[in-house]
Design a protein around this motif. Structure first.
Motif, short mmCIF file in Angstrom:
data_model
loop_
_atom_site.label_atom_id
_atom_site.label_comp_id
_atom_site.label_asym_id
_atom_site.label_seq_id
_atom_site.Cartn_x
_atom_site.Cartn_y
_atom_site.Cartn_z
N PRO A 24 0.80 -1.15 0.09
CA PRO A 24 -0.04 -0.05 -0.04
C PRO A 24 0.85 1.10 -0.21
O PRO A 24 1.86 1.17 0.26
N ALA A 25 0.20 2.20 -0.44
CA ALA A 25 0.95 3.57 -0.51
C ALA A 25 1.40 4.14 0.91
O ALA A 25 1.93 5.06 0.97
N VAL A 26 0.75 3.59 1.83
CA VAL A 26 0.75 4.02 3.28
C VAL A 26 1.99 3.61 4.13
O VAL A 26 2.10 3.71 5.39
N GLY A 27 2.92 2.91 3.55
CA GLY A 27 3.97 2.26 4.28
C GLY A 27 4.41 0.79 4.11
O GLY A 27 4.58 0.46 3.16
N ARG A 28 4.60 0.15 5.29
CA ARG A 28 5.21 -1.15 5.22
C ARG A 28 4.38 -2.03 4.36
O ARG A 28 3.34 -1.96 4.16
N ASP A 29 5.12 -3.12 4.17
CA ASP A 29 4.67 -4.10 3.15
C ASP A 29 3.77 -5.06 4.00
O ASP A 29 3.86 -5.09 5.42
N ILE A 30 2.82 -5.46 3.27
CA ILE A 30 1.74 -6.49 4.17
C ILE A 30 1.52 -7.60 3.62
O ILE A 30 1.52 -7.78 2.23
N ILE A 31 1.50 -8.57 4.22
CA ILE A 31 1.39 -9.97 3.71
C ILE A 31 -0.07 -10.59 4.07
O ILE A 31 -0.48 -10.33 5.20
N VAL A 32 -0.96 -11.09 3.08
CA VAL A 32 -2.03 -11.68 3.24
C VAL A 32 -1.96 -13.00 3.32
O VAL A 32 -1.31 -13.59 2.47
N LYS A 33 -2.10 -13.78 4.59
CA LYS A 33 -1.85 -14.97 4.85
C LYS A 33 -2.22 -16.03 4.02
O LYS A 33 -3.45 -15.72 3.26
N GLU A 34 -1.46 -17.07 3.40
CA GLU A 34 -1.77 -18.24 2.81
C GLU A 34 -3.27 -18.72 3.14
O GLU A 34 -3.63 -18.82 4.30
#
Length: 166
Positions: A24-34
């Protein structure tokens, strides 16, 4: 078909998590769980943090699965530290028969246009190991999975070069 999978370290629990990557443009990488079966497009637009399937990752901890596995069957991700054994023929001197030299390439995994590679690469031969005289360095060595072993990760062991080269 190559599995597109990412691994990162949860910013809250410090646990390793696997899944799809959102940036997202708002910062940290985000992982959507398997295994998450929700609407990914809606998730990218709304990024609802706090949802149990969404993990905010520590900066620098996210790496993509390369599609390769080491000789023990472990998945190799970008940022892993890999030891890859080698054996090469060395020409004999003064008419002597050629001999073989063995050792290890050790480096951090990167994905390039040429495939899965180690960079930087430290070359440690058995002769250098026995004499204690150190190593030589090079760059971009393509990984051969059947000769490779994951021995760490640059995120968890940022001083891996110092430890390796003592």
């Amino acid at each position: 078909m190559k599995q597109i999978l990412f691994r990162g370290v949860d910013a809250e629990t410090r646990e390793i998590t696997y899944g799809s990557l959102l940036r997202p443009a708002v910062g940290r990488d985000i992982i959507v769980k398997e295994g998450w079966s929700g609407n990914r497009k809606k998730m990218e637009n709304d990024v609802v943090l706090g949802h149990e399937e969404i993990v905010r990752c520590l900066p620098g901890s996210v790496g993509q699965f390369t599609g390769a596995r080491d000789r023990s069957g472990n998945r190799i991700f970008e940022g892993d530290i890999v030891r890859m054994s080698f054996r090469k023929e060395v020409e004999g001197e003064n008419g002597e028969s050629p001999s073989f030299e063995s050792g290890d390439f050790v480096g951090a995994v990167v994905m390039t246009g040429r495939g899965v590679q180690l960079n930087p690469v430290y070359v440690i031969t058995e002769r250098e190991r026995k004499s204690g005289c150190g190593y030589s360095a090079t760059s971009y060595k393509t990984i051969t999975a059947r000769r490779s072993q994951v021995i760490g990760n640059v995120f968890w062991t940022p001083d891996w070069k110092k430890k390796l080269l003592k």
